[in-house]
Design an enzyme around this catalytic site. Structure first.
Site, PDB file in Angstrom:
ATOM      1  N   GLU A  47     -26.084  -8.879  -9.034  1.00  0.00           N
ATOM      2  CA  GLU A  47     -26.841 -10.112  -8.761  1.00  0.00           C
ATOM      3  C   GLU A  47     -26.646 -10.555  -7.307  1.00  0.00           C
ATOM      4  OE1 GLU A  47     -26.921 -13.065 -12.458  1.00  0.00           O
ATOM      5  OE2 GLU A  47     -25.076 -11.863 -12.362  1.00  0.00           O
ATOM      6  N   ASP A  49     -25.828  -8.654  -4.713  1.00  0.00           N
ATOM      7  CA  ASP A  49     -26.512  -7.740  -3.805  1.00  0.00           C
ATOM      8  C   ASP A  49     -28.025  -7.978  -3.796  1.00  0.00           C
ATOM      9  OD1 ASP A  49     -24.089  -6.695  -3.222  1.00  0.00           O
ATOM     10  OD2 ASP A  49     -24.275  -4.935  -4.525  1.00  0.00           O
ATOM     11  N   SER A  94       4.059 -15.749  20.506  1.00  0.00           N
ATOM     12  CA  SER A  94       4.584 -14.956  19.389  1.00  0.00           C
ATOM     13  C   SER A  94       5.802 -15.698  18.828  1.00  0.00           C
ATOM     14  CB  SER A  94       4.920 -13.550  19.835  1.00  0.00           C
ATOM     15  OG  SER A  94       5.902 -13.617  20.817  1.00  0.00           O
ATOM     16  N   LEU A  95       6.443 -15.088  17.869  1.00  0.00           N
ATOM     17  CA  LEU A  95       7.592 -15.738  17.234  1.00  0.00           C
ATOM     18  C   LEU A  95       8.855 -14.994  17.615  1.00  0.00           C
ATOM     19  CD1 LEU A  95       6.199 -16.149  13.622  1.00  0.00           C
ATOM     20  CD2 LEU A  95       6.571 -17.956  15.284  1.00  0.00           C
ATOM     21  N   GLU A 123       6.642 -18.960   4.714  1.00  0.00           N
ATOM     22  CA  GLU A 123       5.387 -18.241   4.445  1.00  0.00           C
ATOM     23  C   GLU A 123       5.629 -16.756   4.560  1.00  0.00           C
ATOM     24  OE1 GLU A 123       2.767 -19.363   7.611  1.00  0.00           O
ATOM     25  OE2 GLU A 123       3.139 -21.484   7.231  1.00  0.00           O
ATOM     26  N   LYS A 125       4.997 -13.161   6.106  1.00  0.00           N
ATOM     27  CA  LYS A 125       4.542 -12.670   7.408  1.00  0.00           C
ATOM     28  C   LYS A 125       3.598 -11.501   7.128  1.00  0.00           C
ATOM     29  CE  LYS A 125       6.323 -11.427  11.953  1.00  0.00           C
ATOM     30  NZ  LYS A 125       5.399 -10.345  12.219  1.00  0.00           N
ATOM     31  N   ASP A 127       1.181  -8.423   7.750  1.00  0.00           N
ATOM     32  CA  ASP A 127       1.319  -7.349   8.723  1.00  0.00           C
ATOM     33  C   ASP A 127      -0.058  -6.822   9.118  1.00  0.00           C
ATOM     34  OD1 ASP A 127       2.563  -5.637  10.376  1.00  0.00           O
ATOM     35  OD2 ASP A 127       3.288  -4.276   8.819  1.00  0.00           O
ATOM     36  N   GLU A 183      -4.039 -13.976  10.355  1.00  0.00           N
ATOM     37  CA  GLU A 183      -3.823 -12.541  10.472  1.00  0.00           C
ATOM     38  C   GLU A 183      -4.974 -11.811   9.794  1.00  0.00           C
ATOM     39  OE1 GLU A 183      -1.128 -12.061  12.137  1.00  0.00           O
ATOM     40  OE2 GLU A 183      -0.405 -10.021  11.804  1.00  0.00           O
ATOM     41  N   TYR A 235      -2.952 -19.192   8.923  1.00  0.00           N
ATOM     42  CA  TYR A 235      -1.618 -19.781   8.771  1.00  0.00           C
ATOM     43  C   TYR A 235      -1.244 -20.804   9.834  1.00  0.00           C
ATOM     44  CZ  TYR A 235      -0.862 -15.659  11.731  1.00  0.00           C
ATOM     45  OH  TYR A 235      -0.959 -14.696  12.690  1.00  0.00           O
ATOM     46  N   LYS A 298       8.882 -22.196   9.327  1.00  0.00           N
ATOM     47  CA  LYS A 298       8.336 -23.139  10.316  1.00  0.00           C
ATOM     48  C   LYS A 298       8.746 -24.559   9.963  1.00  0.00           C
ATOM     49  CE  LYS A 298       4.074 -20.433  10.681  1.00  0.00           C
ATOM     50  NZ  LYS A 298       2.671 -20.350  10.300  1.00  0.00           N
ATOM     51  N   LYS A 322      12.511 -10.724   9.542  1.00  0.00           N
ATOM     52  CA  LYS A 322      11.825  -9.469   9.215  1.00  0.00           C
ATOM     53  C   LYS A 322      12.571  -8.717   8.108  1.00  0.00           C
ATOM     54  CE  LYS A 322       9.657  -7.463  12.598  1.00  0.00           C
ATOM     55  NZ  LYS A 322       8.357  -6.950  12.912  1.00  0.00           N
ATOM     56  N   CYS A 416       8.235  33.850   8.368  1.00  0.00           N
ATOM     57  CA  CYS A 416       7.101  32.925   8.310  1.00  0.00           C
ATOM     58  C   CYS A 416       6.462  32.957   6.913  1.00  0.00           C
ATOM     59  CB  CYS A 416       6.062  33.302   9.370  1.00  0.00           C
ATOM     60  SG  CYS A 416       4.607  32.257   9.293  1.00  0.00           S
ATOM     61  N   CYS A 419       2.654  34.459   7.510  1.00  0.00           N
ATOM     62  CA  CYS A 419       2.320  35.813   7.962  1.00  0.00           C
ATOM     63  C   CYS A 419       3.500  36.782   7.826  1.00  0.00           C
ATOM     64  CB  CYS A 419       1.832  35.780   9.406  1.00  0.00           C
ATOM     65  SG  CYS A 419       3.159  35.449  10.575  1.00  0.00           S
ATOM     66  N   CYS A 434       7.455  30.597  14.449  1.00  0.00           N
ATOM     67  CA  CYS A 434       6.880  31.893  14.112  1.00  0.00           C
ATOM     68  C   CYS A 434       6.280  32.438  15.408  1.00  0.00           C
ATOM     69  CB  CYS A 434       5.788  31.735  13.052  1.00  0.00           C
ATOM     70  SG  CYS A 434       4.744  33.198  12.939  1.00  0.00           S
ATOM     71  N   CYS A 440      -1.234  34.753  13.032  1.00  0.00           N
ATOM     72  CA  CYS A 440      -0.773  33.858  11.959  1.00  0.00           C
ATOM     73  C   CYS A 440      -1.819  32.762  11.739  1.00  0.00           C
ATOM     74  CB  CYS A 440       0.585  33.278  12.383  1.00  0.00           C
ATOM     75  SG  CYS A 440       1.302  32.165  11.178  1.00  0.00           S
TER      76      CYS A 440
HETATM   77  S1  IVH Z   1       2.795 -18.222  13.035  1.00  0.00           S
HETATM   78  C1  IVH Z   1       3.283 -19.790  17.350  1.00  0.00           C
HETATM   79  N1  IVH Z   1       2.700 -17.319  10.578  1.00  0.00           N
HETATM   80  O1  IVH Z   1       3.407 -12.530  13.385  1.00  0.00           O
HETATM   81  C2  IVH Z   1       3.439 -18.954  16.160  1.00  0.00           C
HETATM   82  N2  IVH Z   1       2.526 -15.747  12.344  1.00  0.00           N
HETATM   83  O2  IVH Z   1       5.196 -12.637  16.277  1.00  0.00           O
HETATM   84  C3  IVH Z   1       2.178 -18.483  15.598  1.00  0.00           C
HETATM   85  N3  IVH Z   1       2.170 -13.429  11.598  1.00  0.00           N
HETATM   86  O3  IVH Z   1       1.557 -13.055  16.308  1.00  0.00           O
HETATM   87  C4  IVH Z   1       2.348 -17.491  14.543  1.00  0.00           C
HETATM   88  N4  IVH Z   1       2.156 -13.858   9.444  1.00  0.00           N
HETATM   89  O4  IVH Z   1       0.327 -12.193  14.264  1.00  0.00           O
HETATM   90  C5  IVH Z   1       2.671 -16.993  11.885  1.00  0.00           C
HETATM   91  N5  IVH Z   1       2.582 -16.688   8.342  1.00  0.00           N
HETATM   92  C6  IVH Z   1       2.541 -16.358   9.642  1.00  0.00           C
HETATM   93  C7  IVH Z   1       2.359 -15.032  10.085  1.00  0.00           C
HETATM   94  C8  IVH Z   1       2.368 -14.761  11.457  1.00  0.00           C
HETATM   95  C9  IVH Z   1       2.031 -12.922  10.379  1.00  0.00           C
HETATM   96  C10 IVH Z   1       2.128 -12.632  12.848  1.00  0.00           C
HETATM   97  C11 IVH Z   1       1.264 -13.195  13.934  1.00  0.00           C
HETATM   98  C12 IVH Z   1       2.157 -13.428  15.108  1.00  0.00           C
HETATM   99  C13 IVH Z   1       3.343 -12.572  14.777  1.00  0.00           C
HETATM  100  C14 IVH Z   1       4.612 -13.230  15.247  1.00  0.00           C
END
Ligand code: IVH
Length: 699
Positions: A47, A49, A94-95, A123, A125, A127, A183, A235, A298, A322, A416, A419, A434, A440
């Site tokens: 439906e 589609d 970044s974190l 939360e 993380k 990937d 993400e 996030y 956080k 991590k 090998c 061969c 080999c 081979c």
């Molecule tokens: S907060 C200022 N929350 O992890 C901080 N990051 O090095 C903003 N990531 O670049 C990031 N899950 O790509 C935050 N629940 C989450 C996350 C998250 C994955 C990634 C994000 C960030 C890297 C941290």
């Protein structure tokens, strides 16, 4: 009178069509959200589609009702798009990371000491790859990758195809202008499907869902992105006038506007609650359908965040814990020995299938005889498998407590398996080889597959299976035979028809214009990788000059040491190889370097190292830019290095050495500004220590 009547009729029809289009868009958005965000569809795929088809047809017939945010953009387009680099309104930081609970407890304690009792939000993380979405008046205006944190790529066209990202917001209370970050990731199911498809097409596989997500987001055709099944969790909000004063409240509001916000966030009031969350998810994440690599902790309250502030790179109010790489315990059933294109033998373990990081693992690498002996691995043992950065997982250890009397040591092969030639082991090298290069099968097939690969001759349409088929049918014995192949010979083979045969032949013909450096790489001389081939081509300018060079002369080229020089001499000492080269020359391949066109001399005399992962360019593109602007690429840092272009996760050894030698480190966008002539290296040197002002409106 008659004309007025038809005009009115026409207007009524037009209005009806517009109403119909708007209605379809609204219903499709609603069902899209039900399916992709809430996971509770109300209608069947069929439906959905059918409705989508109706909308696409109506829009095609009535372009006057075009809307760039119509749900029909989800299917993407075949047009190739370039990514424009744009500046983030708020830097994307970044974190700080930790693997240690002790460091995590210190983080919590320090905040509680300074700020009193504090609420933390834990939360998962995710990937994947970070994205920043800007919404204006409730409509998606822009989607930008993290880039170097200051500048990123505008990937809006691709992001619009990700169905869990709302194109227009629902509900109320969202600011007129705000950014929301999250993400983009690839669920395991999409990842597995993608790799199966790629394998069947003879394309290289993605090592993990993270690479697959990042690679997909940088696809130039959004229609390709649309098919790959990316997903996105949000996030973090950023803006000057967010509706609430805490993280959790804002994200809950974002959920009500249609965003996919994780259901697994949790408010914690003590270090114990944080640790409990981590302990729970370290195990529970194994059954999630998408990849996670840790927990992000956080501070919830924005007022407290403001007090804590930022370091130059990351907020002081958040940290990423991590997880250690996942490992699984399973039984070693048997060991196979694979022969690579250079003749190197790789022992591969066959395992009792086991679930590891979302996918079923049946095979793992055992590296070499030394490693097998060092770990004392026996058939029948219970072994630990881990996924590294490579496609094939590796065996990291044996669980000796589970060893039974019938677990038998096995002897490494002496001949090998393909061969039968007696294997050789070169002094100082861990691998067995080999030596039967020209007789081979896997070595011959491997060399041909290497020759046609994307970074070498880029011959499309031929994958491993087709090469094997052509080899087994006597049509291909070495790379030179490619240039005598006829479409009629190929078309009769199983699974191949006239159309694919024609495509293969035209792709082979096109390869005649591939530049010399790639031809040299394609020959598959041991240790001559892509970069070395480029240096050799640039240094010697022709194959005749490389062939005529002595060991010492070869070593005058950048990147060539005694090991590589010896391998080159060995290669050209073999009359079989000389014949192949003569034939390829006669077939019209490029065996001389084109003069490289310079864009500028801005980097004249500069030695530059490129290290880490980049977002605006690939590493190779950066290296090409260096050469085009007169600079020289270096693979390692030394006292002659003028500067380093550093991306994410730059090698720690390089960083340490650079710091010790006081070498300037530039970001990708700094470098771009330099080659554009907007700034100079010297100016960067002066501003090196000036910290960037970080806007406090970034939460
Ligand atoms: S907060 C200022 N929350 O992890 C901080 N990051 O090095 C903003 N990531 O670049 C990031 N899950 O790509 C935050 N629940 C989450 C996350 C998250 C994955 C990634 C994000 C960030 C890297 C941290």
């Amino acid at each position: 009178m008659y004309f007025r009547a038809t005009r009115i009729l026409y207007m009524v029809q037009r209005e009806q069509i517009e109403v119909e289009i708007l209605g379809l868009r609204e219903r499709l958005s609603y069902h899209n959200h039900k399916y992709y965000v809430e996971n509770s569809p109300e209608i069947s795929d069929f439906e959905f589609d059918t409705m989508m088809r109706q909308l696409i047809d109506l829009e095609a017939a009535h372009p006057e009702f075009y809307d760039p945010l119509s749900p029909s953009v989800r299917v993407g387009s075949d047009r190739t798009s370039e990514f424009v680099s744009v500046e983030h309104r708020y830097p994307m930081l970044s974190l700080s990371n930790t693997y240690s609970t002790e460091e995590l407890l210190n983080f919590i304690e320090r905040i509680e000491r300074e700020q009193g009792q504090t609420e933390f939000v834990c939360e998962l993380k995710f990937d994947g790859t970070a994205i920043s979405l800007t919404y204006e008046q409730g409509r998606l205006a822009r989607a930008v990758t993290r880039g170097d944190g200051t500048m990123g790529d505008d990937v809006t066209a691709n992001v619009k195809t990700i169905r869990s990202i709302p194109l227009t917001l629902s509900g109320s209370g969202y600011p007129e202008l705000f950014e929301i970050r999250g993400e983009i990731f690839m669920p395991y199911s999409s990842f597995e499907r993608l790799n199966i498809e790629r394998e069947a097409a003879g394309e290289s596989l993605f090592a993990n869902p993270r690479n697959a997500a990042a690679g997909t987001l940088k696809q130039q055709q959004s229609a390709v992105v649309a098919k790959r099944g990316l997903d996105c969790t949000l996030y973090q909000m950023a803006g000057d006038n967010l509706p609430f004063k805490s993280h959790l409240e804002n994200l809950n509001a974002a959920r009500s506007w249609g965003f996919k916000v994780s259901e697994h966030m949790q408010l914690c009031h003590s270090a114990k609650e944080v640790i409990d969350y981590i302990t729970y998810w370290d195990e529970a994440r194994k059954s999630l359908p998408y990849p996670t690599d840790g927990v992000v902790i956080k501070v919830n309250d924005f007022a407290v965040r403001r007090q804590l502030g930022f370091t130059a790179k990351s907020p002081r109010w958040a940290v990423a814990y991590k997880f250690k790489a996942e490992s699984a315990l399973t039984r070693l059933i048997s060991v196979d020995f694979q022969v690579g294109r250079t003749g190197a033998i790789t022992p591969v373990a066959n395992l009792e299938p086991v679930l590891l990081a979302g996918t079923t693992v049946k095979r793992a690498s055992l590296h070499n005889a030394e490693q097998i002996a060092a770990l004392d691995i026996r058939i029948g043992d219970k072994v630990y498998v881990e996924k590294g950065g490579e496609i094939i997982p590796k065996i990291t250890d044996v669980e000796l407590s589970e060893r039974t009397a019938d677990c038998l040591p096995f002897t490494y092969i002496t001949h090998c398996p393909e061969c039968g030639a007696k294997l050789v082991r070169v002094e100082g090298e861990a691998k067995h080889y080999c030596p039967n290069q020209s007789g081979c099968r896997p070595q011959i097939v491997g060399r041909i597959v290497h020759f046609i690969s994307r970074k070498a001759m880029n011959i499309d349409g031929l994958g491993v299976e087709t090469v094997e088929l052509l080899f087994d049918n006597g049509l291909l014995r070495d790379i030179s035979d490619l240039y005598t192949l006829k479409a009629a010979d190929i078309a009769v083979l199983p699974r191949l028809g006239e159309k694919s045969a024609d495509n293969i032949i035209s792709s082979i013909n096109n390869s005649k214009s591939v530049p010399f450096a790639r031809v040299l790489f394609g020959l598959g001389i041991r240790f001559v990788g892509e970069t070395t081939a480029k240096y050799l081509a640039a240094h010697f300018k022709s194959i005749d000059a490389v062939m005529g060079a002595s060991r010492e002369e070869l070593m005058e080229s950048d990147e060539v040491g005694d090991k590589i020089a010896d391998a080159i001499i060995d290669y050209f000492a073999d009359p079989v190889n000389l014949n192949i080269i003569e034939f390829l020359k006669a077939s019209g391949l490029q065996f001389e370097a084109e003069a490289t066109r310079r864009d500028s001399n801005i980097l004249e005399g500069k030695n530059i190292v490129v290290s880490g992962k980049f977002t605006l360019h690939s590493r190779d593109e950066l290296k090409a830019l260096i050469e085009k602007n007169g600079g020289k690429n270096q693979s390692g840092v030394n006292a002659n290095t003028d500067f380093i272009i550093a991306g994410e996760n730059m090698g720690p050894a390089k960083l340490q050495k650079a710091e010790k030698l006081g070498i300037q480190i530039l970001s990708e966008s700094d470098f771009v500004e330099i080659i554009k002539g907007n700034t100079t290296i010297e100016e960067h040197q002066q501003t090196k220590n000036v910290e960037k002002v970080i806007q406090t409106t970034l939460f």
